[in-house]
Design a protein around this motif. Structure first.
Motif, PDB file in Angstrom:
ATOM      1  N   VAL A 293       0.681  -1.209  -0.163  1.00 16.01           N
ATOM      2  CA  VAL A 293       0.213  -0.004  -0.062  1.00 16.01           C
ATOM      3  C   VAL A 293       0.758   1.299  -0.015  1.00 16.01           C
ATOM      4  CG1 VAL A 293      -1.747   1.379   1.094  1.00 16.01           C
ATOM      5  CG2 VAL A 293      -2.084  -1.170   1.126  1.00 16.01           C
ATOM      6  N   CYS A 294       1.854   1.138   0.840  1.00 12.24           N
ATOM      7  CA  CYS A 294       2.958   2.267   0.884  1.00 12.24           C
ATOM      8  C   CYS A 294       3.293   2.612  -0.429  1.00 12.24           C
ATOM      9  CB  CYS A 294       3.758   2.229   2.034  1.00 12.24           C
ATOM     10  SG  CYS A 294       3.143   2.564   3.599  1.00 12.24           S
ATOM     11  N   ASP A 295       3.874   1.475  -1.052  1.00 15.31           N
ATOM     12  CA  ASP A 295       4.468   1.685  -2.615  1.00 15.31           C
ATOM     13  C   ASP A 295       3.525   2.450  -3.374  1.00 15.31           C
ATOM     14  OD1 ASP A 295       6.760   1.106  -4.542  1.00 15.31           O
ATOM     15  OD2 ASP A 295       5.021  -0.019  -5.174  1.00 15.31           O
ATOM     16  N   ARG A 296       2.403   1.867  -3.265  1.00 18.12           N
ATOM     17  CA  ARG A 296       1.291   2.295  -4.237  1.00 18.12           C
ATOM     18  C   ARG A 296       0.941   3.814  -4.013  1.00 18.12           C
ATOM     19  NH1 ARG A 296       2.779  -1.534  -6.145  1.00 18.12           N
ATOM     20  NH2 ARG A 296       1.811  -3.157  -6.770  1.00 18.12           N
ATOM     21  N   LEU A 297       1.205   4.115  -2.792  1.00 19.87           N
ATOM     22  CA  LEU A 297       0.856   5.655  -2.438  1.00 19.87           C
ATOM     23  C   LEU A 297       1.906   6.534  -2.275  1.00 19.87           C
ATOM     24  CD1 LEU A 297      -2.011   4.658   0.472  1.00 19.87           C
ATOM     25  CD2 LEU A 297      -2.398   5.363  -2.272  1.00 19.87           C
ATOM     26  N   ALA A 298       3.226   6.040  -2.509  1.00 22.35           N
ATOM     27  CA  ALA A 298       4.336   6.667  -2.336  1.00 22.35           C
ATOM     28  C   ALA A 298       4.544   7.150  -1.042  1.00 22.35           C
ATOM     29  CB  ALA A 298       4.219   8.100  -3.465  1.00 22.35           C
ATOM     30  N   VAL A 299       4.511   6.202   0.057  1.00 24.39           N
ATOM     31  CA  VAL A 299       4.791   6.632   1.038  1.00 24.39           C
ATOM     32  C   VAL A 299       5.963   5.895   1.660  1.00 24.39           C
ATOM     33  CG1 VAL A 299       4.077   6.356   3.577  1.00 24.39           C
ATOM     34  CG2 VAL A 299       2.355   7.004   1.734  1.00 24.39           C
ATOM     35  N   SER A 300       7.044   6.648   2.245  1.00 23.26           N
ATOM     36  CA  SER A 300       8.088   5.835   2.582  1.00 23.26           C
ATOM     37  C   SER A 300       7.922   4.872   3.821  1.00 23.26           C
ATOM     38  CB  SER A 300       9.121   7.080   3.254  1.00 23.26           C
ATOM     39  OG  SER A 300      10.329   6.125   3.695  1.00 23.26           O
ATOM     40  N   THR A 301       8.622   3.658   3.783  1.00 24.24           N
ATOM     41  CA  THR A 301       8.518   2.828   4.866  1.00 24.24           C
ATOM     42  C   THR A 301       9.770   2.515   5.377  1.00 24.24           C
ATOM     43  OG1 THR A 301       8.878   0.762   3.301  1.00 24.24           O
ATOM     44  CG2 THR A 301       6.712   1.422   3.747  1.00 24.24           C
ATOM     45  N   ASP A 302      10.674   3.556   5.519  1.00 23.59           N
ATOM     46  CA  ASP A 302      11.887   3.643   6.153  1.00 23.59           C
ATOM     47  C   ASP A 302      11.687   3.325   7.614  1.00 23.59           C
ATOM     48  OD1 ASP A 302      13.445   3.730   3.712  1.00 23.59           O
ATOM     49  OD2 ASP A 302      13.690   6.056   3.998  1.00 23.59           O
ATOM     50  N   GLY A 303      12.499   2.454   8.403  1.00 22.95           N
ATOM     51  CA  GLY A 303      12.172   2.612   9.783  1.00 22.95           C
ATOM     52  C   GLY A 303      11.499   1.251  10.173  1.00 22.95           C
ATOM     53  N   SER A 304      12.016   0.616  11.388  1.00 25.68           N
ATOM     54  CA  SER A 304      11.226  -0.557  11.532  1.00 25.68           C
ATOM     55  C   SER A 304       9.993  -0.245  12.526  1.00 25.68           C
ATOM     56  CB  SER A 304      12.191  -1.520  12.445  1.00 25.68           C
ATOM     57  OG  SER A 304      11.527  -2.667  13.141  1.00 25.68           O
ATOM     58  N   THR A 305       9.056  -1.062  12.366  1.00 27.95           N
ATOM     59  CA  THR A 305       7.722  -0.875  12.800  1.00 27.95           C
ATOM     60  C   THR A 305       7.488  -2.363  14.086  1.00 27.95           C
ATOM     61  OG1 THR A 305       6.375  -2.030  11.444  1.00 27.95           O
ATOM     62  CG2 THR A 305       6.447   0.282  11.394  1.00 27.95           C
ATOM     63  N   ALA A 306       8.726  -3.054  13.938  1.00 28.25           N
ATOM     64  CA  ALA A 306       8.683  -4.322  14.845  1.00 28.25           C
ATOM     65  C   ALA A 306       9.040  -4.094  16.176  1.00 28.25           C
ATOM     66  CB  ALA A 306       9.674  -5.136  14.149  1.00 28.25           C
ATOM     67  N   THR A 307       8.234  -3.292  16.910  1.00 28.92           N
ATOM     68  CA  THR A 307       8.488  -2.777  18.239  1.00 28.92           C
ATOM     69  C   THR A 307       7.378  -3.433  19.112  1.00 28.92           C
ATOM     70  OG1 THR A 307       7.071  -0.927  17.835  1.00 28.92           O
ATOM     71  CG2 THR A 307       9.664  -0.669  17.572  1.00 28.92           C
ATOM     72  N   PRO A 308       7.781  -3.511  20.425  1.00 27.07           N
ATOM     73  CA  PRO A 308       6.701  -4.356  21.413  1.00 27.07           C
ATOM     74  C   PRO A 308       5.471  -3.755  21.358  1.00 27.07           C
ATOM     75  CG  PRO A 308       9.081  -4.331  22.363  1.00 27.07           C
ATOM     76  CD  PRO A 308       9.164  -3.319  20.957  1.00 27.07           C
ATOM     77  N   LEU A 309       4.644  -4.385  21.582  1.00 27.59           N
ATOM     78  CA  LEU A 309       3.028  -4.294  21.625  1.00 27.59           C
ATOM     79  C   LEU A 309       2.753  -3.544  22.803  1.00 27.59           C
ATOM     80  CD1 LEU A 309       1.470  -7.006  19.761  1.00 27.59           C
ATOM     81  CD2 LEU A 309       1.495  -4.674  18.947  1.00 27.59           C
ATOM     82  N   PRO A 310       1.848  -2.694  23.189  1.00 27.57           N
ATOM     83  CA  PRO A 310       1.558  -2.185  24.457  1.00 27.57           C
ATOM     84  C   PRO A 310       0.761  -3.099  25.303  1.00 27.57           C
ATOM     85  CG  PRO A 310      -0.022  -1.282  22.746  1.00 27.57           C
ATOM     86  CD  PRO A 310       1.074  -2.034  21.986  1.00 27.57           C
ATOM     87  N   ASP A 311       0.545  -2.895  26.540  1.00 29.88           N
ATOM     88  CA  ASP A 311      -0.211  -3.749  27.480  1.00 29.88           C
ATOM     89  C   ASP A 311      -1.323  -4.413  26.907  1.00 29.88           C
ATOM     90  OD1 ASP A 311      -0.066  -4.598  30.545  1.00 29.88           O
ATOM     91  OD2 ASP A 311      -2.172  -3.824  30.063  1.00 29.88           O
ATOM     92  N   ALA A 312      -1.538  -5.773  27.173  1.00 35.04           N
ATOM     93  CA  ALA A 312      -2.574  -6.263  26.418  1.00 35.04           C
ATOM     94  C   ALA A 312      -3.826  -6.145  27.360  1.00 35.04           C
ATOM     95  CB  ALA A 312      -2.233  -7.671  26.056  1.00 35.04           C
TER      96      ALA A 312
END
Length: 392
Positions: free
Chosen positions: A354-373
């Motif tokens: 989706v980001c590629d189709r919308l020309a949005v940068s995906t630089d940077g990791s989103t693989a960070t811990p999730l908030p309190d469940a």
């Protein structure tokens, strides 16, 4: 920033919303019921090592072990690292345990061969007839809390999370999908992500796209006692009634695999529950005297690009990412198939497209811990759903 609507509030939809919002996209997630009310919430709770698929579907197996390792780090309060055993009985196919061990090693899944005696030392309620076992890094996961944690992470990144908001139509202009319609009116977007699970075909049909889903129901039965500390699997090719999952002093038996035409309206047959005990009691004889707490059914969102498969168990548990620009409907992307264990990989792949189709940068990791469940579950009011699918 571009606007994206994500349809479907299961693990994949919540994961997609989180990924996109973290990259700065304006995201609206629409779920027709409550978060995790579909296949995500109604699963047996296994965080797969991939061993279950290593022989017949090594691609899915490799996806599972990679995501298994990531989720232990990203969602520690949703995951229990209990381990798993594939136990071999005299009735199981000769040589399959060796075939499975070799396939696991080929897929980078750690595996340890155990004698029947050693397996019983680890799990005392295993049958005396267990001849051997394979120890693998299966775990358990609380799917409702996992979905809630992803939704809360998405919301904190700026996404709008909407429950009880059914999509009644897709908006198509000059061949392009430009938004959705709900009871509250029309919502426009630069892209719509179809993460509707077993209902993905219905959503795609609103844009005149034939998306071949093959939904299959499965039952899970919860006992009042816990019969093993690890995930127990029958050591044979994947079939019905071959998994026993520990959960908070109880056990969850699973599952069946029966094709359904309508994921909203299907029979719930008592023979399915009986089959679970028939197939798993030889593994743990005490199950023959078990007291049932309750049973619940879910519908798998299986994808069948080449129709006519007679056996749902033969369909891949891998996922498919479809850009419907190839079908003459730009602006619509579908993410189908897959498993809860691989939801994060599915979400990441979808967000990247989706980001590629919308020309949005995906630089940077989103693989960070999730908030309190626990906080997330309370935020979205999912306590009743937890009670319906998991013993107290």
């Amino acid at each position: 920033m571009p606007e994206v609507i994500v349809v479907g509030g299961g693990a994949t939809g919540a994961g997609v919303a989180r990924e996109l919002a973290t990259h700065g996209v304006e995201v609206t997630l629409l779920e027709r019921g409550s978060l995790a009310a579909g296949a995500s919430g109604a699963m047996h709770g296994v965080l797969h090592s991939g061993a279950r698929y290593a022989v017949a579907d090594p691609t899915s197996a490799r996806e599972c072990i990679a995501e298994n390792r990531r989720l232990r780090r990203l969602a520690p309060d949703c995951v229990s690292e209990v381990g798993g055993l594939f136990v071999s009985l005299p009735a199981d196919p000769d040589g399959y345990i060796d075939e499975l061990a070799a396939a696991c090693r080929d897929c980078d899944i750690p595996v340890e061969r155990l004698s029947g005696e050693t397996a019983r030392e680890r799990e005392p309620q295993l049958a005396e007839t267990v001849e051997a076992a394979l120890a693998v890094p299966d775990g358990t996961v609380d799917p409702v809390r996992l979905v809630a944690a992803n939704a809360l992470a998405a919301e904190r990144a700026g996404a709008s999370i909407n429950q009880e908001t059914a999509v009644t139509d897709l908006l198509v202009e000059s061949g392009r999908v430009v938004g959705v319609e709900t009871a509250a009116g029309k919502r426009r977007a630069d892209c719509v992500v179809n993460a509707a699970g077993a209902w993905a075909g219905d959503l795609a049909a609103m844009a005149d796209i034939d998306l071949q889903m093959a939904p299959a129901r499965g039952v899970m039965t919860v006992t009042r006692e816990q019969y093993a500390d690890r995930v127990l699997n029958r050591c044979r090719p994947k079939t019905s009634g071959d998994i026993l999952v520990p959960h908070g002093g109880h056990s969850i038996l699973g599952t069946t695999d029966v094709a359904v035409e309508d994921p909203d309206d299907y029979p719930r047959e008592e023979w399915e529950v009986e089959l679970l005990f028939e197939e798993l009691s030889p593994v743990v004889p005490a199950l023959s005297e078990a007291t049932v707490s309750h049973s619940y059914w879910g519908v798998r969102p299986l994808y069948e690009p080449a129709p006519d498969a007679e056996d749902p168990t033969a369909l891949s548990r891998g996922f498919s990412l479809l850009d419907h620009a190839e079908d003459g409907r730009p602006g619509l992307v579908s993410i189908v198939g897959g498993k809860l264990t691989t939801y994060r990989a599915m979400a990441e792949a979808t967000a990247d497209l989706v980001c590629d189709r919308l020309a949005v940068s995906t630089d940077g990791s989103t693989a960070t811990p999730l908030p309190d469940a626990a906080e997330a579950t309370d935020r979205f009011g999912l306590e009743d759903l937890l009670a319906a699918t998991r013993p107290a």
